[in-house]
Design a protein around this motif. Structure first.
Motif, PDB file in Angstrom:
ATOM      1  N   ALA D  71       0.838  -1.207   0.000  1.00  0.00           N
ATOM      2  CA  ALA D  71       0.000   0.000   0.000  1.00  0.00           C
ATOM      3  C   ALA D  71       0.876   1.261   0.000  1.00  0.00           C
ATOM      4  N   ARG D  74       2.435   1.963  -3.408  1.00  0.00           N
ATOM      5  CA  ARG D  74       1.462   2.515  -4.354  1.00  0.00           C
ATOM      6  C   ARG D  74       1.205   4.000  -4.072  1.00  0.00           C
ATOM      7  N   VAL D  75       1.016   4.330  -2.792  1.00  0.00           N
ATOM      8  CA  VAL D  75       0.735   5.725  -2.430  1.00  0.00           C
ATOM      9  C   VAL D  75       1.907   6.622  -2.834  1.00  0.00           C
ATOM     10  N   THR D  77       4.061   6.128  -5.158  1.00  0.00           N
ATOM     11  CA  THR D  77       4.223   6.158  -6.619  1.00  0.00           C
ATOM     12  C   THR D  77       3.377   7.265  -7.242  1.00  0.00           C
TER      13      THR D  77
END
Lengths: 137, 137, 137, 137
Positions: D71, D74-75, D77
């Motif tokens: 998670a 992803r954040v 990125t």
């Protein structure tokens, strides 16, 4: 709010909803989400059992099933430029995984309540995937 | 079966459930799962809107919120060797993300029904995180 | 440490590694992980582009591809009680999704560098899935 | 292509990259992705060990760490409408989780090679999170 109602409400609020029956779709999304939750919990409860050595296969299948159901639930939720063709293989993979996980959890259902609950949820998700695959024909 | 009931049943079936109030915990898991679902749907519906250019910040925050709620829901579900200390920071990150996402979705709630629904779900998840953080004191 | 080396080292350290060629398997895990990362980044970069209206399909496919690659990478990583039969359908779904996402990103590769990079990564992952499916025959 | 290079290339191709040092950011994304991969593999290898009963805590922490790193990766990125304030709490949660997981894996590093590799990867991710938190001050 129950996830079922939420899924249906959100599908109805989409500016370009896909052409698939929305009740069947919402039910499948709901079951994918519930099955991911159930499998995450069952893998963890199985890990804490005294007979953990006999639960290895259950744990492995539950972890896989949680990951696959979660991804499938997300893919099915997206309605923008929806193409049934693309979702079908993922949906088939999800149905197969739910069936395998249910089969293994059923073997432990009598002595572990979490496996009984999880097996039932996997079977519901398997059926919801089948129903959606039929609706996509 | 609604996810709420499922979460509670699975927690009750764990051989070594943690020491936290299980109703508060089950509610928080349920809201994390529902919020992840709502945010995935709202990001996708926002992408399909005519005013997508104005929806960029909503989409970004919804995608982040979905990822963070999903991870938090999984972590909270695990009861084996549970340590409140470890879950607290993740729970705080989740509460903060839900609050930010709610705030942005509220700005679009009047013209986009999916943002209204999503903002309400984010607020419910924010509250459930607060309640669980309090129960962990 | 590059993810490729890490995947191989971790497979070698498993007490009961599966019977599949570990180089082919490690490469596929690595590409799933890299493709998930590339698709998450490309969806986000596409959202920030001036022509976001034309990028909707790319964004949707990249988000799906990231979710599917991530789940597939996790499933393939697990060697305990490995059964090729169970991984094959998920691997086929992943290969199909990578091919569709690559095709769409290729359409934007000339004017958006992130789409060019992402299309290449999707093609590498598609090939790695094909190679692993062949090794599983 | 190694994930490190990919993360940097994708950040450079974003139309509105954030204001944070991109080398520090790319390194942190890479370590989150590698750590998620390593923890998924270590949880699975630990499950297959003869002393699985003593590995329960490791498995639980590795599963949590994989979810949180994924998670967080992803954040981080996402660069569209980037706000350091929002990423910081998630980054702190990730750093704490990596430290806890490393500590537990280090206890098993002498008798399980996968724990030794995983502990080292967790420490690298912990450091990369610290470096990024410093760059965000």
């Amino acid at each position: 709010m129950a996830t079922a109602t939420l899924s249906k409400e959100m599908l109805d609020a989409h500016p370009w909803p896909g052409e698939i029956d929305r009740d069947v779709l919402a039910r499948c999304i709901q079951e994918c989400v519930a099955c991911a939750q159930s499998c995450t919990a069952c893998a963890d409860a199985s890990l804490a059992e005294e007979d953990v050595v006999d639960m290895r296969r259950t744990i492995r299948l539950c972890l896989d099933c949680a990951d696959i159901c979660e991804a499938t639930g997300r893919v099915l939720t997206r309605q923008t430029d929806f193409e049934a063709r693309l979702s079908k293989t993922q949906l088939s993979a999800c149905r197969q995984e739910c069936a395998s996980c249910a089969e293994e959890c059923e073997r432990h259902a009598e002595h572990h309540e979490h496996c009984r609950i999880c097996a039932e949820e996997c079977r519901r998700c398997e059926e919801a995937c089948s129903a959606l695959l039929e609706a996509m024909e």
